[in-house]
Design an enzyme around this catalytic site. Structure first.
Site, PDB file in Angstrom:
ATOM      1  N   ALA A 279     -10.296  -5.874  15.582  1.00 32.98           N
ATOM      2  CA  ALA A 279      -9.882  -7.287  15.654  1.00 32.98           C
ATOM      3  C   ALA A 279      -8.681  -7.537  14.748  1.00 32.98           C
ATOM      4  CB  ALA A 279     -11.041  -8.193  15.265  1.00 32.98           C
TER       5      ALA A 279
ATOM      6  N   ARG B 180       0.108   5.867  -1.405  1.00 37.95           N
ATOM      7  CA  ARG B 180      -0.370   7.116  -0.782  1.00 37.95           C
ATOM      8  C   ARG B 180      -0.287   7.023   0.751  1.00 37.95           C
ATOM      9  NH1 ARG B 180      -6.216   5.257  -1.981  1.00 37.95           N
ATOM     10  NH2 ARG B 180      -6.882   4.556   0.090  1.00 37.95           N
TER      11      ARG B 180
ATOM     12  N   GLY C  53       0.837  -1.205   0.000  1.00 40.86           N
ATOM     13  CA  GLY C  53       0.000   0.000   0.000  1.00 40.86           C
ATOM     14  C   GLY C  53       0.866   1.247   0.000  1.00 40.86           C
TER      15      GLY C  53
ATOM     16  N   ASN D  13       1.849  -2.327   5.372  1.00 47.57           N
ATOM     17  CA  ASN D  13       1.129  -1.082   5.640  1.00 47.57           C
ATOM     18  C   ASN D  13      -0.295  -1.095   5.097  1.00 47.57           C
ATOM     19  OD1 ASN D  13       0.876   2.055   5.853  1.00 47.57           O
ATOM     20  ND2 ASN D  13       0.586   1.581   3.684  1.00 47.57           N
TER      21      ASN D  13
ATOM     22  N   SER E 282      -2.733  -0.428  14.896  1.00 43.42           N
ATOM     23  CA  SER E 282      -3.458   0.819  15.163  1.00 43.42           C
ATOM     24  C   SER E 282      -3.762   0.935  16.650  1.00 43.42           C
ATOM     25  CB  SER E 282      -4.780   0.826  14.390  1.00 43.42           C
ATOM     26  OG  SER E 282      -5.614   1.882  14.841  1.00 43.42           O
TER      27      SER E 282
ATOM     28  N   VAL F 117      -2.923  -7.706  -1.439  1.00 41.77           N
ATOM     29  CA  VAL F 117      -2.240  -8.469  -0.381  1.00 41.77           C
ATOM     30  C   VAL F 117      -3.101  -9.589   0.213  1.00 41.77           C
ATOM     31  CG1 VAL F 117      -0.617  -6.632   0.277  1.00 41.77           C
ATOM     32  CG2 VAL F 117      -2.837  -6.805   1.453  1.00 41.77           C
TER      33      VAL F 117
ATOM     34  N   TYR G 299     -12.171  -3.863  12.246  1.00 46.93           N
ATOM     35  CA  TYR G 299     -10.857  -3.207  12.148  1.00 46.93           C
ATOM     36  C   TYR G 299     -10.034  -3.452  13.423  1.00 46.93           C
ATOM     37  CZ  TYR G 299      -7.557   0.677  11.255  1.00 46.93           C
ATOM     38  OH  TYR G 299      -6.439   1.449  11.057  1.00 46.93           O
TER      39      TYR G 299
HETATM   40  N1  LIG Z   1      -4.551   7.242   9.155  1.00 45.09           N
HETATM   41  C1  LIG Z   1      -4.653   6.848  10.404  1.00 45.09           C
HETATM   42  O1  LIG Z   1      -5.084   7.602  11.268  1.00 45.09           O
HETATM   43  C2  LIG Z   1      -4.205   5.459  10.805  1.00 45.09           C
HETATM   44  C3  LIG Z   1      -4.149   5.165  12.165  1.00 45.09           C
HETATM   45  C4  LIG Z   1      -3.726   3.916  12.579  1.00 45.09           C
HETATM   46  C5  LIG Z   1      -3.369   2.964  11.640  1.00 45.09           C
HETATM   47  N2  LIG Z   1      -3.437   3.263  10.312  1.00 45.09           N
HETATM   48  C6  LIG Z   1      -3.049   2.214   9.385  1.00 45.09           C
HETATM   49  O2  LIG Z   1      -2.022   2.690   8.541  1.00 45.09           O
HETATM   50  C7  LIG Z   1      -2.064   2.017   7.295  1.00 45.09           C
HETATM   51  C8  LIG Z   1      -2.070   3.037   6.164  1.00 45.09           C
HETATM   52  O3  LIG Z   1      -3.251   3.792   6.249  1.00 45.09           O
HETATM   53  P1  LIG Z   1      -3.451   5.256   5.636  1.00 45.09           P
HETATM   54  O4  LIG Z   1      -3.973   6.105   6.716  1.00 45.09           O
HETATM   55  O5  LIG Z   1      -2.254   5.684   4.886  1.00 45.09           O
HETATM   56  O6  LIG Z   1      -4.703   4.965   4.685  1.00 45.09           O
HETATM   57  P2  LIG Z   1      -4.876   5.001   3.110  1.00 45.09           P
HETATM   58  O7  LIG Z   1      -6.260   4.535   2.870  1.00 45.09           O
HETATM   59  O8  LIG Z   1      -4.454   6.322   2.577  1.00 45.09           O
HETATM   60  O9  LIG Z   1      -3.825   3.916   2.604  1.00 45.09           O
HETATM   61  C9  LIG Z   1      -4.045   2.542   2.603  1.00 45.09           C
HETATM   62  C10 LIG Z   1      -3.237   1.938   1.485  1.00 45.09           C
HETATM   63  O10 LIG Z   1      -3.488   0.531   1.420  1.00 45.09           O
HETATM   64  C11 LIG Z   1      -3.748   0.183   0.081  1.00 45.09           C
HETATM   65  N3  LIG Z   1      -4.557  -1.026   0.004  1.00 45.09           N
HETATM   66  C12 LIG Z   1      -5.852  -1.201   0.347  1.00 45.09           C
HETATM   67  N4  LIG Z   1      -6.246  -2.463   0.092  1.00 45.09           N
HETATM   68  C13 LIG Z   1      -5.163  -3.107  -0.411  1.00 45.09           C
HETATM   69  C14 LIG Z   1      -4.925  -4.432  -0.862  1.00 45.09           C
HETATM   70  N5  LIG Z   1      -5.896  -5.351  -0.839  1.00 45.09           N
HETATM   71  N6  LIG Z   1      -3.695  -4.755  -1.327  1.00 45.09           N
HETATM   72  C15 LIG Z   1      -2.699  -3.839  -1.366  1.00 45.09           C
HETATM   73  N7  LIG Z   1      -2.871  -2.566  -0.954  1.00 45.09           N
HETATM   74  C16 LIG Z   1      -4.086  -2.206  -0.479  1.00 45.09           C
HETATM   75  C17 LIG Z   1      -4.467   1.409  -0.486  1.00 45.09           C
HETATM   76  O11 LIG Z   1      -4.486   1.395  -1.898  1.00 45.09           O
HETATM   77  C18 LIG Z   1      -3.615   2.513   0.118  1.00 45.09           C
HETATM   78  O12 LIG Z   1      -2.459   2.724  -0.654  1.00 45.09           O
HETATM   79  C19 LIG Z   1      -3.305   1.126   7.337  1.00 45.09           C
HETATM   80  O13 LIG Z   1      -2.941  -0.184   7.694  1.00 45.09           O
HETATM   81  C20 LIG Z   1      -4.131   1.743   8.435  1.00 45.09           C
HETATM   82  O14 LIG Z   1      -5.003   0.834   9.022  1.00 45.09           O
HETATM   83  C21 LIG Z   1      -3.845   4.487   9.874  1.00 45.09           C
END
Ligand SMILES: NC(=O)c1ccc[n+]([C@@H]2O[C@H](COP(=O)([O-])OP(=O)(O)OC[C@H]3O[C@@H](n4cnc5c(N)ncnc54)[C@H](O)[C@@H]3O)[C@@H](O)[C@H]2O)c1
Length: 252
Positions: free
Chosen positions: A162, A15, A12, A95, A147, A69, A160
């Site tokens: 879990a 972005r 991922g 990620n 998270s 993934v 989420y």
């Molecule tokens: N933004 C927050 O506040 C936050 C907080 C805690 C944890 N997270 C975690 O951080 C990570 C990144 O999140 P983010 O905030 O950048 O969100 P985001 O939605 O901008 O990025 C998620 C990325 O995962 C990719 N993705 C989704 N499904 C996929 C798949 N099946 N195969 C491959 N790639 C896939 C998307 O295309 C994207 O690039 C995630 O695991 C999210 O749960 C985010």
């Protein structure tokens, strides 16, 4: 440069937090596989290409790798591709993640399956495939993005939560299994970080969350990128099986 010629794969990576992790690793000299998932409009590919361009401008190398993934076959193909191109895989950053927020009362089986499939089975698929190369090399660094919600739970996020709590348990077990093989396995549990994911939260709820953050700000993707660089560096070689919280003090 802390990571000169190290080979990393970031899922991922097109972005948000993933993009920041790719750039932070490349800044330290790592060659990075940028994984993205195909979408109908081709937006993820376009964004991944832009990230690759940034990496090139930094003087490092990258490889665009399309894979969902949650699909084991696609993950195997992706890992084989990066090893074929760069000869090794030393750093894996899980990620990729999704949300399907809804209370349990209204949750469809599909909402549960999709979130577990990407967030938890996706981590399993990538680790299980990449770790074989790390074992052979006697070196590896695996980071999975969990998270704060995996620790605290949240209304409308049981699927989420879990998946993210599952990562914490998975990491501890694998860390024990490979501790003597030169491989460290850790998780990062971000609080609220400014990305597309945060944009999905209504403004009113966001301002309530902000009031509860002791530091008074949301995190930036780069806050996470810098923590990843530290955890995969030689300086962090004695850290394994941990979930590092990074949340401005929201959860202590
Ligand atoms: N933004 C927050 O506040 C936050 C907080 C805690 C944890 N997270 C975690 O951080 C990570 C990144 O999140 P983010 O905030 O950048 O969100 P985001 O939605 O901008 O990025 C998620 C990325 O995962 C990719 N993705 C989704 N499904 C996929 C798949 N099946 N195969 C491959 N790639 C896939 C998307 O295309 C994207 O690039 C995630 O695991 C999210 O749960 C985010």
């Amino acid at each position: 440069m802390k990571l000169k010629n190290r080979v990393a794969l970031v899922t991922g990576g097109s972005r948000g937090i993933g993009r920041a992790i790719v750039l932070a690793l490349a800044q330290e000299g790592a060659w990075v596989g940028i994984n993205y998932v195909a979408d109908d409009e081709g937006i993820n590919f376009k964004q991944a290409k832009e990230v690759a361009e940034r990496v090139k401008n930094m003087g490092s190398k990258s490889l665009l790798l399309q894979a969902d993934v949650s699909c084991e076959k696609e993950v195997q193909k992706m890992v084989t591709q990066i090893v074929k191109e760069y000869g090794k895989i030393e750093i894996l950053v899980n990620n990729a993640g999704i949300v399907r927020d809804v209370t349990l009362k209204k949750m469809r089986k599909k909402d549960w399956d999709e979130v577990i499939g990407v967030n938890l089975t996706g981590v399993f698929n990538c680790v299980r495939t990449a770790i074989n190369y790390m074992r052979e090399a006697g070196y590896g660094r695996i980071i999975s993005i969990s998270s704060i919600i995996g620790q605290t739970g949240n209304i409308g996020q049981s699927n989420y939560a879990a998946s993210k709590a599952g990562i914490m348990g998975f990491v501890k077990s694998i860390a024990r299994e490979v501790a003597r093989k030169g491989i460290t396995v850790n998780a990062i549990a971000p609080g609220f970080i400014q990305t597309e994911m945060l944009k999905k939260i209504p403004e009113e709820i966001k301002s309530r969350i902000l009031q509860q953050i002791p530091m008074g700000r949301f995190g930036t993707p780069d806050d996470i990128g810098q923590l990843v660089v530290f955890l995969v560096s030689d300086e962090a070689s004695y850290i394994t099986g941990q979930t590092i919280h990074i949340n401005g003090g929201l959860y202590m």
